[in-house]
Motif scaffolding. Sequence first.
Motif, PDB file in Angstrom:
ATOM      1  N   LEU A 255      32.065  59.316  41.955  1.00  0.00           N
ATOM      2  CA  LEU A 255      30.639  59.197  41.690  1.00  0.00           C
ATOM      3  C   LEU A 255      29.835  59.550  42.935  1.00  0.00           C
ATOM      4  O   LEU A 255      28.838  60.285  42.871  1.00  0.00           O
ATOM      5  N   THR A 256      30.279  59.037  44.053  1.00  0.00           N
ATOM      6  CA  THR A 256      29.550  59.278  45.301  1.00  0.00           C
ATOM      7  C   THR A 256      29.438  60.770  45.597  1.00  0.00           C
ATOM      8  O   THR A 256      28.369  61.267  45.968  1.00  0.00           O
ATOM      9  N   VAL A 257      30.533  61.474  45.409  1.00  0.00           N
ATOM     10  CA  VAL A 257      30.484  62.910  45.698  1.00  0.00           C
ATOM     11  C   VAL A 257      29.507  63.609  44.764  1.00  0.00           C
ATOM     12  O   VAL A 257      28.704  64.449  45.191  1.00  0.00           O
ATOM     13  N   VAL A 258      29.560  63.261  43.488  1.00  0.00           N
ATOM     14  CA  VAL A 258      28.640  63.892  42.540  1.00  0.00           C
ATOM     15  C   VAL A 258      27.200  63.637  42.973  1.00  0.00           C
ATOM     16  O   VAL A 258      26.358  64.544  43.005  1.00  0.00           O
ATOM     17  N   ILE A 259      26.932  62.393  43.305  1.00  0.00           N
ATOM     18  CA  ILE A 259      25.576  62.025  43.710  1.00  0.00           C
ATOM     19  C   ILE A 259      25.160  62.779  44.968  1.00  0.00           C
ATOM     20  O   ILE A 259      24.077  63.390  45.025  1.00  0.00           O
ATOM     21  N   ASP A 260      26.023  62.760  45.955  1.00  0.00           N
ATOM     22  CA  ASP A 260      25.692  63.428  47.212  1.00  0.00           C
ATOM     23  C   ASP A 260      25.382  64.896  46.994  1.00  0.00           C
ATOM     24  O   ASP A 260      24.397  65.430  47.488  1.00  0.00           O
ATOM     25  N   ARG A 261      26.236  65.544  46.225  1.00  0.00           N
ATOM     26  CA  ARG A 261      26.016  66.954  45.988  1.00  0.00           C
ATOM     27  C   ARG A 261      24.684  67.195  45.318  1.00  0.00           C
ATOM     28  O   ARG A 261      23.946  68.115  45.675  1.00  0.00           O
ATOM     29  N   TYR A 262      24.394  66.379  44.337  1.00  0.00           N
ATOM     30  CA  TYR A 262      23.153  66.583  43.595  1.00  0.00           C
ATOM     31  C   TYR A 262      21.947  66.501  44.513  1.00  0.00           C
ATOM     32  O   TYR A 262      21.111  67.416  44.552  1.00  0.00           O
ATOM     33  N   TRP A 263      21.856  65.432  45.276  1.00  0.00           N
ATOM     34  CA  TRP A 263      20.671  65.280  46.118  1.00  0.00           C
ATOM     35  C   TRP A 263      20.661  66.295  47.259  1.00  0.00           C
ATOM     36  O   TRP A 263      19.584  66.709  47.712  1.00  0.00           O
ATOM     37  N   ASP A 264      21.832  66.708  47.670  1.00  0.00           N
ATOM     38  CA  ASP A 264      21.878  67.786  48.664  1.00  0.00           C
ATOM     39  C   ASP A 264      21.276  69.061  48.099  1.00  0.00           C
ATOM     40  O   ASP A 264      20.505  69.753  48.760  1.00  0.00           O
ATOM     41  N   GLU A 265      21.641  69.359  46.874  1.00  0.00           N
ATOM     42  CA  GLU A 265      21.085  70.548  46.228  1.00  0.00           C
ATOM     43  C   GLU A 265      19.567  70.486  46.167  1.00  0.00           C
ATOM     44  O   GLU A 265      18.862  71.447  46.484  1.00  0.00           O
ATOM     45  N   VAL A 266      19.097  69.309  45.742  1.00  0.00           N
ATOM     46  CA  VAL A 266      17.643  69.151  45.647  1.00  0.00           C
ATOM     47  C   VAL A 266      17.013  69.349  47.023  1.00  0.00           C
ATOM     48  O   VAL A 266      16.039  70.118  47.185  1.00  0.00           O
ATOM     49  N   ALA A 267      17.585  68.681  48.009  1.00  0.00           N
ATOM     50  CA  ALA A 267      17.031  68.780  49.364  1.00  0.00           C
ATOM     51  C   ALA A 267      17.029  70.224  49.847  1.00  0.00           C
ATOM     52  O   ALA A 267      16.060  70.712  50.427  1.00  0.00           O
ATOM     53  N   GLU A 268      18.116  70.912  49.575  1.00  0.00           N
ATOM     54  CA  GLU A 268      18.241  72.283  50.044  1.00  0.00           C
ATOM     55  C   GLU A 268      17.186  73.185  49.417  1.00  0.00           C
ATOM     56  O   GLU A 268      16.587  74.033  50.082  1.00  0.00           O
TER      57      GLU A 268
ATOM     58  N   SER B  26      25.719  51.110  44.180  1.00  0.00           N
ATOM     59  CA  SER B  26      26.655  52.080  44.762  1.00  0.00           C
ATOM     60  C   SER B  26      25.962  53.036  45.733  1.00  0.00           C
ATOM     61  O   SER B  26      24.938  52.718  46.307  1.00  0.00           O
ATOM     62  N   ALA B  27      26.523  54.179  45.847  1.00  0.00           N
ATOM     63  CA  ALA B  27      26.071  55.127  46.856  1.00  0.00           C
ATOM     64  C   ALA B  27      24.692  55.705  46.548  1.00  0.00           C
ATOM     65  O   ALA B  27      23.940  56.057  47.435  1.00  0.00           O
ATOM     66  N   ASN B  28      24.370  55.796  45.315  1.00  0.00           N
ATOM     67  CA  ASN B  28      23.169  56.511  44.904  1.00  0.00           C
ATOM     68  C   ASN B  28      21.935  56.124  45.718  1.00  0.00           C
ATOM     69  O   ASN B  28      21.275  56.955  46.307  1.00  0.00           O
ATOM     70  N   ARG B  29      21.698  54.831  45.701  1.00  0.00           N
ATOM     71  CA  ARG B  29      20.546  54.326  46.423  1.00  0.00           C
ATOM     72  C   ARG B  29      20.494  54.910  47.836  1.00  0.00           C
ATOM     73  O   ARG B  29      19.504  55.504  48.260  1.00  0.00           O
ATOM     74  N   GLU B  30      21.555  54.733  48.552  1.00  0.00           N
ATOM     75  CA  GLU B  30      21.605  55.150  49.957  1.00  0.00           C
ATOM     76  C   GLU B  30      21.314  56.644  50.090  1.00  0.00           C
ATOM     77  O   GLU B  30      20.548  57.090  50.938  1.00  0.00           O
ATOM     78  N   ARG B  31      21.921  57.412  49.201  1.00  0.00           N
ATOM     79  CA  ARG B  31      21.785  58.852  49.267  1.00  0.00           C
ATOM     80  C   ARG B  31      20.350  59.303  49.042  1.00  0.00           C
ATOM     81  O   ARG B  31      19.816  60.149  49.751  1.00  0.00           O
ATOM     82  N   ARG B  32      19.747  58.697  48.026  1.00  0.00           N
ATOM     83  CA  ARG B  32      18.384  59.075  47.706  1.00  0.00           C
ATOM     84  C   ARG B  32      17.457  58.623  48.834  1.00  0.00           C
ATOM     85  O   ARG B  32      16.534  59.346  49.233  1.00  0.00           O
ATOM     86  N   ALA B  33      17.714  57.463  49.363  1.00  0.00           N
ATOM     87  CA  ALA B  33      16.904  56.945  50.463  1.00  0.00           C
ATOM     88  C   ALA B  33      16.991  57.898  51.651  1.00  0.00           C
ATOM     89  O   ALA B  33      15.989  58.166  52.326  1.00  0.00           O
ATOM     90  N   ALA B  34      18.176  58.426  51.899  1.00  0.00           N
ATOM     91  CA  ALA B  34      18.350  59.342  53.025  1.00  0.00           C
ATOM     92  C   ALA B  34      17.481  60.577  52.843  1.00  0.00           C
ATOM     93  O   ALA B  34      16.841  61.060  53.788  1.00  0.00           O
ATOM     94  N   LEU B  35      17.463  61.078  51.618  1.00  0.00           N
ATOM     95  CA  LEU B  35      16.632  62.245  51.333  1.00  0.00           C
ATOM     96  C   LEU B  35      15.165  61.951  51.614  1.00  0.00           C
ATOM     97  O   LEU B  35      14.460  62.712  52.300  1.00  0.00           O
ATOM     98  N   GLU B  36      14.717  60.838  51.079  1.00  0.00           N
ATOM     99  CA  GLU B  36      13.324  60.446  51.318  1.00  0.00           C
ATOM    100  C   GLU B  36      13.039  60.351  52.822  1.00  0.00           C
ATOM    101  O   GLU B  36      12.019  60.830  53.311  1.00  0.00           O
ATOM    102  N   ARG B  37      13.957  59.713  53.528  1.00  0.00           N
ATOM    103  CA  ARG B  37      13.764  59.502  54.953  1.00  0.00           C
ATOM    104  C   ARG B  37      13.591  60.836  55.681  1.00  0.00           C
ATOM    105  O   ARG B  37      12.731  60.997  56.538  1.00  0.00           O
ATOM    106  N   ARG B  38      14.419  61.763  55.288  1.00  0.00           N
ATOM    107  CA  ARG B  38      14.390  63.065  55.946  1.00  0.00           C
ATOM    108  C   ARG B  38      13.035  63.737  55.769  1.00  0.00           C
ATOM    109  O   ARG B  38      12.417  64.189  56.738  1.00  0.00           O
ATOM    110  N   VAL B  39      12.567  63.773  54.550  1.00  0.00           N
ATOM    111  CA  VAL B  39      11.278  64.407  54.282  1.00  0.00           C
ATOM    112  C   VAL B  39      10.162  63.635  54.984  1.00  0.00           C
ATOM    113  O   VAL B  39       9.230  64.219  55.560  1.00  0.00           O
ATOM    114  N   ARG B  40      10.281  62.326  54.925  1.00  0.00           N
ATOM    115  CA  ARG B  40       9.283  61.492  55.548  1.00  0.00           C
ATOM    116  C   ARG B  40       9.163  61.809  57.047  1.00  0.00           C
ATOM    117  O   ARG B  40       8.063  62.015  57.565  1.00  0.00           O
TER     118      ARG B  40
END
Lengths: 198, 198, 198, 198
Positions: A60-73, A121-135
């Motif tokens: 699950l974590t990998v799927v989530i990470d990839r998804y938000w990475d794609e969005v970020a990219e 799970s990981a989702n929260r953390e991953r999405r938060a990281a994305l937000e943090r980066r843009v912020r």
Amino acid sequence: MRRNPSQARSRQTVERIVAAGRAVLAEQGYDAFSTNRVAAEAGVSPGSLYQYFADKDAILTVVIDRYWDEVAEQVAASLSDRIGPEPLGPETLRAMADALLRALEADPALLRVLAQELPQSANRERRAALERRVRDLIATYLAARPNATRRPDVALAAWVIVVAVENVALHWTLDRPAFERERVLDEIVTMVTAYLVA
Amino acid sequence: MRRNPSQARSRQTVERIVAAGRAVLAEQGYDAFSTNRVAAEAGVSPGSLYQYFADKDAILTVVIDRYWDEVAEQVAASLSDRIGPEPLGPETLRAMADALLRALEADPALLRVLAQELPQSANRERRAALERRVRDLIATYLAARPNATRRPDVALAAWVIVVAVENVALHWTLDRPAFERERVLDEIVTMVTAYLVA
Amino acid sequence: MRRNPSQARSRQTVERIVAAGRAVLAEQGYDAFSTNRVAAEAGVSPGSLYQYFADKDAILTVVIDRYWDEVAEQVAASLSDRIGPEPLGPETLRAMADALLRALEADPALLRVLAQELPQSANRERRAALERRVRDLIATYLAARPNATRRPDVALAAWVIVVAVENVALHWTLDRPAFERERVLDEIVTMVTAYLVA
Amino acid sequence: MRRNPSQARSRQTVERIVAAGRAVLAEQGYDAFSTNRVAAEAGVSPGSLYQYFADKDAILTVVIDRYWDEVAEQVAASLSDRIGPEPLGPETLRAMADALLRALEADPALLRVLAQELPQSANRERRAALERRVRDLIATYLAARPNATRRPDVALAAWVIVVAVENVALHWTLDRPAFERERVLDEIVTMVTAYLVA
DNA sequence: GATGAATGAGGTTTCATTCAT
DNA sequence: CATGAATGAAACCTCATTCAT
């Protein structure tokens, strides 16, 4: 270490598993995301999953990470085209919002599951990281040009903008309200711009 | 509810079950929300759950409904104090945002589960209803006074405001960023006000 | 002991329960025959059942007993009309088979449940008792008139007849094959008669 | 069957489960036929049942099908020995009845459960199919030789015979009345023969 | 490495029965 | 006596994980 065939095959198997996990998630929801189903979809045996992933959550974590990475990219790419003197001018803002929307629209089914059905799970953390980066990006920019905004606390302003825009984009994608895409982009730009200069 | 409890004992049992459901949800998350665990927490036998609820989801629905009702009531109460000529003036706006924040702060653990962990089910619909209600309120107000805003589509403006503010309040409550509560309220009011007159 | 009102009421309650049990059995099958459902159908509380019956099976037993008693009584009645010198002549035989068929046809739904869905319990014993009674009747008759049959063992002959006829009647009632009722009666009489004189 | 067992171990497990189901049914009755009990008797875990059977009923169905197949096969085998000019002559009749009795005698405990305790489900259909098959066989034979019987409706005659004989065999096996096996066979043959020529 | 059979704890739900009121 | 709330064992079934092959 040289790349022997078995390593290549391993890599392929991992890919198949991750792709299967994503497919199951998008097409059948989190309830259906069982190790057996993912294994079947990937065309491997349940046991093989555990050769590459510690447990279900790891997949699950990998799927989530990839998804938000794609969005970020994709959002980041929309910026690299127009790095100029005014990265937060209306046009850039619109380009970013447009890119974000386009990224989210790509797979609404998966987005719905990731945004609304997942346990902590990981989702929260991953999405938060994305937000943090843009912020941080925005905050840094604002800090560097004092004239860009009248907001007293640029970190706070950046946070407010990211959180607000994120949800507008998310809701529009998932709930499909009867507003035209272009109008929604207009409003996002207007809101952010007005806020910054207020 | 399967049977409308006539005796005092019944009502008490129902309350115990709902309270237990809420407690389990808040303290242990949705994964732990099993009928056995809820029954144990309520101090009743598993069978008793089914005297009053058709199934597990029915308990969840009551917990969800009660929670959002509480939130709605508190926000609504903050308005009833100040029904005047300018319901969307900065002070009223601030009072509403303040009430919303206070309501969400009351039980962040439960909020986290309701907002982020729950499967579709009743939750989505319940929360959407709340949003819709506030949105209509704002849209109606804006439509009634043409001078209140320069936004061309008041329905869209109302939607943007609700979605944006909701998420700012939610995120601040759940992620506890290092911004002062009062400053966040300031920014919400500023953003909405600036957006409306932009 | 004098018949006080409470006794009369008790009697009534018992009747209501038995009738409810029969109704549930006939209309919804044995799976639905739960104490709760029977109590609800009878309009009494689950607890009240246990004032009059030791357990669920006791209710079932009464329903079964009554049913087969009714059947037996109707078959017996068809004989009381024609007690003459030749009780097992073709006409009497036909009258009996006709009465049996009519009795079974009265409530096929209940018959199906009693004959095909019930666990061991009382049913077996009760139905066996009925068979035994008819068997003894026939055997006694045959023993009394040596010319009525050429069968060497009249007890055996009686048993064979009862078991065979019972099943023909049962099957015809439950499976509704496309044979006319009158023709089936013809064949029963023919078979028994031919067998006896063979 | 959910998964067609390829490995030897699988096939063995399936066999163990079916055998256990049959044993539980025969020794403890249908009420005891729970998934846990069957699994325990088979020496496997409850989960293993569901590797090969969709649900409890699927196991039951296999047990039932196998049983009636065995019975059918034995009766059929008794005919294949004596295919001659007179398949419904007294000797053949007796051989068939004998085979039927022998088949039923093999496992009276299981027979009792299958014949008397089972809910609708597959059983009814399976047994009805067997009856139908034999019935058609007899009807066809009778239709082909007009001299074999005086009965006007051969389909009806075949039906009566099958239903009657079936029950005599069943009852004798299950109730163990004090009649000699050979005598019962005599009477069956006599009854059928006399009926046909009457 | 890969397989897939096997595990078994734990999930939701039912229902015969009891007992305080 | 009657009520109906409460019980709790036990039913069927799932699924993350392990392990012999």
